[in-house]
Design a protein around this motif. Sequence first.
Motif, PDB file in Angstrom:
ATOM      1  N   GLU A  51       0.833  -1.199   0.000  1.00 30.02           N
ATOM      2  CA  GLU A  51       0.000   0.000   0.000  1.00 30.02           C
ATOM      3  C   GLU A  51       0.875   1.260   0.000  1.00 30.02           C
ATOM      4  N   ILE A  52       1.961   1.223   0.744  1.00 33.52           N
ATOM      5  CA  ILE A  52       2.886   2.358   0.793  1.00 33.52           C
ATOM      6  C   ILE A  52       3.562   2.553  -0.567  1.00 33.52           C
ATOM      7  N   LEU A  53       4.002   1.468  -1.168  1.00 32.82           N
ATOM      8  CA  LEU A  53       4.642   1.549  -2.487  1.00 32.82           C
ATOM      9  C   LEU A  53       3.663   2.108  -3.518  1.00 32.82           C
ATOM     10  N   ASP A  54       2.432   1.621  -3.489  1.00 36.30           N
ATOM     11  CA  ASP A  54       1.413   2.106  -4.421  1.00 36.30           C
ATOM     12  C   ASP A  54       1.171   3.598  -4.244  1.00 36.30           C
ATOM     13  N   ALA A  55       1.106   4.030  -2.994  1.00 36.08           N
ATOM     14  CA  ALA A  55       0.859   5.448  -2.711  1.00 36.08           C
ATOM     15  C   ALA A  55       2.005   6.311  -3.203  1.00 36.08           C
ATOM     16  N   ALA A  56       3.236   5.876  -2.950  1.00 38.39           N
ATOM     17  CA  ALA A  56       4.401   6.640  -3.391  1.00 38.39           C
ATOM     18  C   ALA A  56       4.449   6.722  -4.913  1.00 38.39           C
ATOM     19  N   ALA A  57       4.176   5.610  -5.571  1.00 43.69           N
ATOM     20  CA  ALA A  57       4.179   5.600  -7.037  1.00 43.69           C
ATOM     21  C   ALA A  57       3.114   6.542  -7.588  1.00 43.69           C
TER      22      ALA A  57
ATOM     23  N   ASP B 255       9.697  15.205  -6.324  1.00 46.40           N
ATOM     24  CA  ASP B 255       9.873  16.075  -5.159  1.00 46.40           C
ATOM     25  C   ASP B 255       8.636  16.099  -4.260  1.00 46.40           C
ATOM     26  N   ALA B 256       7.463  15.886  -4.853  1.00 40.46           N
ATOM     27  CA  ALA B 256       6.224  15.907  -4.068  1.00 40.46           C
ATOM     28  C   ALA B 256       6.057  14.643  -3.233  1.00 40.46           C
ATOM     29  N   CYS B 257       6.827  13.629  -3.555  1.00 38.18           N
ATOM     30  CA  CYS B 257       6.708  12.357  -2.827  1.00 38.18           C
ATOM     31  C   CYS B 257       7.571  12.414  -1.567  1.00 38.18           C
ATOM     32  N   THR B 258       7.032  12.968  -0.515  1.00 32.93           N
ATOM     33  CA  THR B 258       7.700  13.007   0.774  1.00 32.93           C
ATOM     34  C   THR B 258       7.141  11.916   1.668  1.00 32.93           C
TER      35      THR B 258
ATOM     36  N   GLU C 162      14.492   4.597  -0.159  1.00 36.16           N
ATOM     37  CA  GLU C 162      14.311   3.154  -0.056  1.00 36.16           C
ATOM     38  C   GLU C 162      12.982   2.733  -0.680  1.00 36.16           C
ATOM     39  N   ILE C 163      11.957   3.545  -0.489  1.00 37.83           N
ATOM     40  CA  ILE C 163      10.658   3.271  -1.108  1.00 37.83           C
ATOM     41  C   ILE C 163      10.778   3.299  -2.621  1.00 37.83           C
ATOM     42  N   VAL C 164      11.412   4.348  -3.127  1.00 38.68           N
ATOM     43  CA  VAL C 164      11.538   4.503  -4.577  1.00 38.68           C
ATOM     44  C   VAL C 164      12.376   3.374  -5.177  1.00 38.68           C
ATOM     45  N   GLU C 165      13.435   2.992  -4.486  1.00 42.16           N
ATOM     46  CA  GLU C 165      14.279   1.909  -4.989  1.00 42.16           C
ATOM     47  C   GLU C 165      13.496   0.609  -5.103  1.00 42.16           C
ATOM     48  N   GLU C 166      12.642   0.328  -4.122  1.00 45.44           N
ATOM     49  CA  GLU C 166      11.840  -0.897  -4.187  1.00 45.44           C
ATOM     50  C   GLU C 166      10.805  -0.813  -5.310  1.00 45.44           C
TER      51      GLU C 166
END
Length: 209
Positions: A26-32, A41-44, A68-72
């Motif tokens: 869910e966190i990965l989906d939200a960040a994406a 830059d908006a992805c804090t 780390e989120i973006v890398e995954e």
Amino acid sequence: MKARNGRRPGGADVVETAKQKPMRIEILDAAAEIIVREGYDACTMRAVAALVDMKAGSLYYHFRSKDEIVEEILNQGIETLYARVAGTIRDLPKEAPFAQRLSAAVGVHIASLVGKDQKYMHVYEHLPPTIKRRSRKMREKYAQLWHDLFAGGIASGEADAAHDLRLLVPYFLGGLNRVPEWSRASGASSEQIAELAVATLLDGIGARQ
């Protein structure tokens, strides 16, 4: 119940159980979603936490940082792409000619990049170069898949052995990976783009005599 070891802020160990794994997704989906919609830059961490209805501090129990989120996200996107292209090539008849294998692989690659349901794969085009390099190992694995595809064409005599695959593969993939940046403006379908990519690679753009 399976557990995954992680790290809390400050270095303390934290165990991530199978029940917690959906929250990571869910966190990965939200960040994406934030990156594709509003930019990197908006992805804090705070923005991601708000989207998943979580306190910002609690997010650090799942990921140590935004990077780390973006890398995954990048690695999962490339893993999915690898599986799709490799599966498509594997499902072709063993006697399928090189041109057919190449066309199938290109078609899946492009369709995956421009498909609306492939959010993770859309993230790449919105990232700064330094962040893109974080997925280097997975990108190298994916590039090797294409290297083997071209090498097979050379071995069968269907592709010119004069070309250095260390140059050809990154050159070709680099072009394919830029498709999302201009395909929407062109209005071309993924099929049309794939046909163009394969035709120009195999036949060139010189006028036919």
